[in-house]
Structure formats: structure tokens, C-alpha cells
Scaffold this motif. Structure first.
Motif, mmCIF file in Angstrom:
data_model
loop_
_atom_site.group_PDB
_atom_site.id
_atom_site.type_symbol
_atom_site.label_atom_id
_atom_site.label_comp_id
_atom_site.label_asym_id
_atom_site.label_seq_id
_atom_site.Cartn_x
_atom_site.Cartn_y
_atom_site.Cartn_z
ATOM 1 N N GLY A 220 0.769 -1.244 0.000
ATOM 2 C CA GLY A 220 0.000 0.000 0.000
ATOM 3 C C GLY A 220 0.802 1.296 0.000
ATOM 4 O O GLY A 220 1.803 1.444 -0.716
ATOM 5 N N ASP B 93 5.052 -9.341 6.569
ATOM 6 C CA ASP B 93 5.116 -10.260 5.437
ATOM 7 C C ASP B 93 6.522 -10.210 4.828
ATOM 8 O O ASP B 93 6.880 -9.281 4.102
ATOM 9 N N ALA C 1 8.482 -6.926 12.233
ATOM 10 C CA ALA C 1 8.077 -6.644 13.621
ATOM 11 C C ALA C 1 6.566 -6.520 13.670
ATOM 12 O O ALA C 1 5.965 -5.828 12.846
ATOM 13 N N PHE D 39 3.433 -5.007 15.333
ATOM 14 C CA PHE D 39 3.150 -3.805 16.111
ATOM 15 C C PHE D 39 2.230 -4.072 17.305
ATOM 16 O O PHE D 39 1.911 -3.142 18.047
ATOM 17 N N TYR E 228 -6.482 -3.740 20.682
ATOM 18 C CA TYR E 228 -5.504 -4.043 19.617
ATOM 19 C C TYR E 228 -5.285 -2.874 18.641
ATOM 20 O O TYR E 228 -4.136 -2.537 18.314
ATOM 21 N N THR F 94 1.205 8.692 9.402
ATOM 22 C CA THR F 94 0.028 8.511 8.552
ATOM 23 C C THR F 94 -1.205 8.441 9.432
ATOM 24 O O THR F 94 -1.462 7.433 10.100
ATOM 25 N N SER G 183 -5.460 9.932 9.387
ATOM 26 C CA SER G 183 -6.578 9.747 8.447
ATOM 27 C C SER G 183 -7.641 10.801 8.713
ATOM 28 O O SER G 183 -7.822 11.241 9.860
ATOM 29 N N HIS H 2 -3.434 12.991 6.102
ATOM 30 C CA HIS H 2 -4.491 12.108 5.591
ATOM 31 C C HIS H 2 -4.134 11.764 4.147
ATOM 32 O O HIS H 2 -3.978 12.667 3.322
HETATM 33 N N1 LIG Z 1 -6.230 3.036 2.487
HETATM 34 C C1 LIG Z 1 -6.890 4.054 2.966
HETATM 35 O O1 LIG Z 1 -7.972 4.421 2.470
HETATM 36 C C2 LIG Z 1 -6.327 4.831 4.128
HETATM 37 C C3 LIG Z 1 -6.951 6.064 4.453
HETATM 38 C C4 LIG Z 1 -6.442 6.802 5.519
HETATM 39 C C5 LIG Z 1 -5.346 6.320 6.223
HETATM 40 N N2 LIG Z 1 -4.765 5.130 5.895
HETATM 41 C C6 LIG Z 1 -3.616 4.683 6.683
HETATM 42 O O2 LIG Z 1 -2.538 4.395 5.825
HETATM 43 C C7 LIG Z 1 -1.640 3.492 6.499
HETATM 44 C C8 LIG Z 1 -1.221 2.412 5.524
HETATM 45 O O3 LIG Z 1 -2.373 1.687 5.148
HETATM 46 P P1 LIG Z 1 -2.612 1.150 3.649
HETATM 47 O O4 LIG Z 1 -3.885 1.727 3.188
HETATM 48 O O5 LIG Z 1 -1.409 1.318 2.817
HETATM 49 O O6 LIG Z 1 -2.902 -0.386 3.958
HETATM 50 P P2 LIG Z 1 -2.050 -1.716 3.700
HETATM 51 O O7 LIG Z 1 -1.762 -1.855 2.251
HETATM 52 O O8 LIG Z 1 -2.830 -2.766 4.394
HETATM 53 O O9 LIG Z 1 -0.669 -1.465 4.472
HETATM 54 C C9 LIG Z 1 -0.595 -1.579 5.866
HETATM 55 C C10 LIG Z 1 0.839 -1.816 6.271
HETATM 56 O O10 LIG Z 1 0.878 -1.853 7.704
HETATM 57 C C11 LIG Z 1 1.462 -3.074 8.118
HETATM 58 N N3 LIG Z 1 0.803 -3.577 9.324
HETATM 59 C C12 LIG Z 1 -0.516 -3.743 9.556
HETATM 60 N N4 LIG Z 1 -0.711 -4.301 10.763
HETATM 61 C C13 LIG Z 1 0.508 -4.493 11.306
HETATM 62 C C14 LIG Z 1 0.985 -5.041 12.535
HETATM 63 N N5 LIG Z 1 0.162 -5.544 13.453
HETATM 64 N N6 LIG Z 1 2.321 -5.081 12.740
HETATM 65 C C15 LIG Z 1 3.190 -4.613 11.820
HETATM 66 N N7 LIG Z 1 2.806 -4.095 10.639
HETATM 67 C C16 LIG Z 1 1.482 -4.036 10.389
HETATM 68 C C17 LIG Z 1 1.279 -4.045 6.961
HETATM 69 O O11 LIG Z 1 2.341 -4.990 7.006
HETATM 70 P P3 LIG Z 1 2.138 -6.594 6.768
HETATM 71 O O12 LIG Z 1 1.047 -6.748 5.777
HETATM 72 O O13 LIG Z 1 3.484 -7.033 6.255
HETATM 73 O O14 LIG Z 1 1.829 -7.126 8.113
HETATM 74 C C18 LIG Z 1 1.385 -3.134 5.748
HETATM 75 O O15 LIG Z 1 2.720 -2.977 5.360
HETATM 76 C C19 LIG Z 1 -2.380 2.980 7.738
HETATM 77 O O16 LIG Z 1 -1.880 3.648 8.873
HETATM 78 C C20 LIG Z 1 -3.822 3.399 7.468
HETATM 79 O O17 LIG Z 1 -4.524 3.627 8.656
HETATM 80 C C21 LIG Z 1 -5.241 4.374 4.854
#
Ligand SMILES: NC(=O)c1ccc[n+]([C@@H]2O[C@H](COP(=O)([O-])OP(=O)(O)OC[C@H]3O[C@@H](n4cnc5c(N)ncnc54)[C@H](OP(=O)(O)O)[C@@H]3O)[C@@H](O)[C@H]2O)c1
Length: 300
Positions: free
Chosen positions: A29, A51, A74, A76, A119, A148, A150, A206
Motif C-alpha cells: 500500500g 510479510d 516486527a 506492532f 488491539y 500517517t 486519516s 491524511h
Molecule cells: N487506504 C486508505 O484508504 C487509508 C486512508 C487513511 C489512512 N490510511 C492509513 O494508511 C496506512 C497504511 O495503510 P494502507 O492503506 O497502505 O494499507 P495496507 O496496504 O494494508 O498497508 C498496511 C501496512 O501496515 C502493516 N501492518 C498492519 N498491521 C501491522 C501489525 N500488526 N504489525 C506490523 N505491521 C502491520 C502491513 O504490514 P504486513 O502486511 O506485512 O503485516 C502493511 O505494510 C495505515 O496507517 C492506514 O490507517 C489508509
């Protein structure tokens, strides 16, 4: 390359050669796009996530660009693993220029971590708080910390009881509160850093609503597929567009001395009233240290 984050953020001529960045949650992402963009600008990057094969694939792309790149795994939800991540950063560099607190998500099922903390709050807020505290000594004196958050932080207030409970758990509410905590944390961090003799900045942002990231994978039933299908609509924010503000905050000279602010679309925006509340900012900072059973970082 018109759609790359560094082009969208108008920083493609910035040279980050020789700098070191940790991008948490960069196996997928927004974090992955950000890590690759920073690598193209010249930065060495530590990739993080759980991963390993996805992390290694990002490292391989960065290495092909000639960067010093490495992956650290790691979880989180684990205090020990955050400490191990901080130790891995210190072993990799004693001069961290950019800390991007990006890992996180929206989690369907309510559960408590080993600390007895909800969690989502633990993964999305408490761990970046601990990681930042652990890395303060490794950050350069003009480092940038980017969190990051939102737009989902709007419409909620912090519930100090819900942080330790999963009674009447709502994944979205827990997510909103954790993202509010991100903005509160980033602002309080900036304020406390301003009182030091260092010039480290802290800002949050955001990224937009981005169906093309892995964000929806923890949602129930058909929602992940429906959410992902939105990525094909022309008006949708792409992952690269979502990463652009992170890349802007990391690389742009425009924000050299900007700190304590909240951004969207590479522009300063006003966060919610709850996010601007000084008392809550301070209380969250103190409570986070209490929950982790650590000395308050940057204590006043
Ligand atoms: N997508 C949206 O619409 C949106 C909007 C606003 C804010 N955000 C924020 O953007 C950030 C990135 O999200 P994304 O949209 O890019 O989603 P994503 O593709 O699911 O990426 C999330 C990343 O966080 C890691 N992660 C999740 N849970 C974890 C844990 N327990 N321990 C360690 N690493 C963990 C994942 O690593 P693994 O998969 O390797 O575990 C992955 O690399 C987040 O903070 C999210 O809240 C997203």
C-alpha cells in the motif's frame, strides 16, 4: 512517470542521496509506494512489516536502484518486537533522517494485546509512540517524523476507557479513535521537540480514501472485494496519490521547518477540534507512557 508520488508531490528534483529512512508498514500500500519513491529520490530505506516475502520484494526493487535497503519484521502488537525494530535501525544507521510512522489498519475483531490494551489502539498508536521514543537518539538533529493519520479522525473524541476494553467493540470506531490519537500524538511530539535544542519536525497527514491498498483486507464479508473494485473508478485516489503527501512531507524544502501540522493533498489542513485539544494531547502522551510502563519521552 507522471503518476509517481514524487512527481505528484512536485519533489522529483530533490536529492535524498545518503539519507536513511524507516518506513513502517512498507510491505504494502501507501508505505510501499512511499518507500520506493524515497528510494528513487536517493534515500536508503529500511522496509518494515510482517510479510517477509512482500518486504523482500520491496528491498529487491530498492537494491536494484542502488540503495542500501533492508527488511525488518516486527509485529506492532508486540512491545518486544518494537524494541527489536528500534535496535535493528540503530544497527543499520546511527543517523536516521526520516521516520515514517505508517503501519496500521482497521481490524474487524476486538481483542486485547498482552498489555491489556485494545488491539487497534496498540498497533496504530501505542507502537508508533514507543518506536519514536526508542529512536529519538538515532534521529538526526534535523530529522522529519511523519505519521500517517486519516480524515477518519474526524467525528470522534478520545475514549480513555475504550483503550483498555473490547466491550461493544466497533472496528471502525476503534480505527477512528486510533487515527485521532495519531494526530494528537504528532502534534504533542512537535510541541515537545520544539523545546529541545534540536530541529526535528513532526507532522501527520491524511492520504485520501484509497481502495487500491491492502487496507480493506481485514474487513468482513464481501467488503474487501467491493472496496478493491472502487480502485477501478476514475475519481478514486490511487495508492501513488495517497503516498504523495508522505513523500512531500519527507522531501520537500517547503516544509523544512514546518512542524505540528496536519496535511492532506500536500497542503496544510485544520484537523478536528478534538485533535487540537491541548489537554487531550498532553493526557494521551502521559497515558501512553503509563500503558507501556516507560519513562515519559521528552518529559517536561
Ligand atoms: N487506504 C486508505 O484508504 C487509508 C486512508 C487513511 C489512512 N490510511 C492509513 O494508511 C496506512 C497504511 O495503510 P494502507 O492503506 O497502505 O494499507 P495496507 O496496504 O494494508 O498497508 C498496511 C501496512 O501496515 C502493516 N501492518 C498492519 N498491521 C501491522 C501489525 N500488526 N504489525 C506490523 N505491521 C502491520 C502491513 O504490514 P504486513 O502486511 O506485512 O503485516 C502493511 O505494510 C495505515 O496507517 C492506514 O490507517 C489508509
Amino acid at each position: 512517470m507522471a503518476h509517481q508520488p514524487e512527481t505528484l508531490a512536485d519533489v522529483s528534483d530533490v536529492d535524498l542521496s545518503g539519507t536513511h529512512a524507516l518506513v513502517t508498514g512498507s510491505t504494502s500500500g501507501i508505505g510501499r509506494e512511499t518507500a520506493l519513491a524515497l528510494g528513487r529520490l536517493g534515500a536508503n530505506v529500511m522496509v518494515h512489516g510482517r510479510d517477509e516475502s512482500a518486504g523482500q520484494a520491496v528491498v529487491d526493487e530498492l537494491t536494484d536502484l542502488g540503495r542500501d535497503a533492508t527488511f525488518t519484521k516486527a509485529d506492532f502488537a508486540s512491545v518486544d518486537e518494537i524494541q527489536q525494530l528500534a535496535a535493528a535501525v540503530e544497527a543499520w544507521t546511527n543517523e536516521l533522517d526520516f521516520l515514517l510512522n505508517n503501519a496500521g489498519g482497521l481490524f474487524r475483531d476486538g481483542q486485547l494485546t498482552d498489555l491489556g490494551v485494545e488491539y487497534t489502539f496498540h498497533v496504530n498508536h501505542l507502537s508508533p509512540y514507543l518506536l519514536t521514543a526508542e529512536l529519538l537518539a538515532t534521529l538526526t538533529d534535523d530529522a522529519r517524523i511523519i505519521t500517517t493519520a486519516s480524515g477518519a479522525h474526524r467525528g470522534v473524541s478520545l475514549d480513555f476507557e475504550a483503550m483498555r476494553s473490547v466491550d461493544s467493540y466497533s472496528g471502525f470506531k476503534a480505527y477512528q479513535r486510533s487515527k485521532l490519537a495519531n494526530v494528537l500524538f504528532s502534534t504533542e511530539l512537535a510541541r515537545r521537540l520544539e523545546q529541545t535544542d534540536r530541529s526535528i519536525t513532526s507532522n501527520s497527514f491524511h492520504p485520501g480514501a484509497i481502495p487500491g491498498s491492502g487496507f480493506s483486507r481485514f474487513l468482513p464479508g464481501p467488503l474487501p472485494k467491493l472496496f478493491a473494485a472502487l480502485d477501478r473508478l476514475p475519481m478514486t485516489t490511487t495508492v501513488a496519490e495517497g503516498a504523495a503527501t508522505a513523500v512531500y512531507l519527507t522531501a520537500s524544502p517547503d516544509v523544512d521547518s514546518v512542524s505540528g501540522q496536519y496535511f492532506a493533498d500536500s497542503e496544510q489542513k485544520q484537523p478536528s477540534k478534538a485533535a487540537r485539544d491541548r489537554t487531550t494531547q498532553r493526557r494521551l502522551w502521559e497515558l501512553s507512557a503509563e500503558l507501556l510502563d516507560i519513562d515519559e519521552p521528552l518529559a517536561e
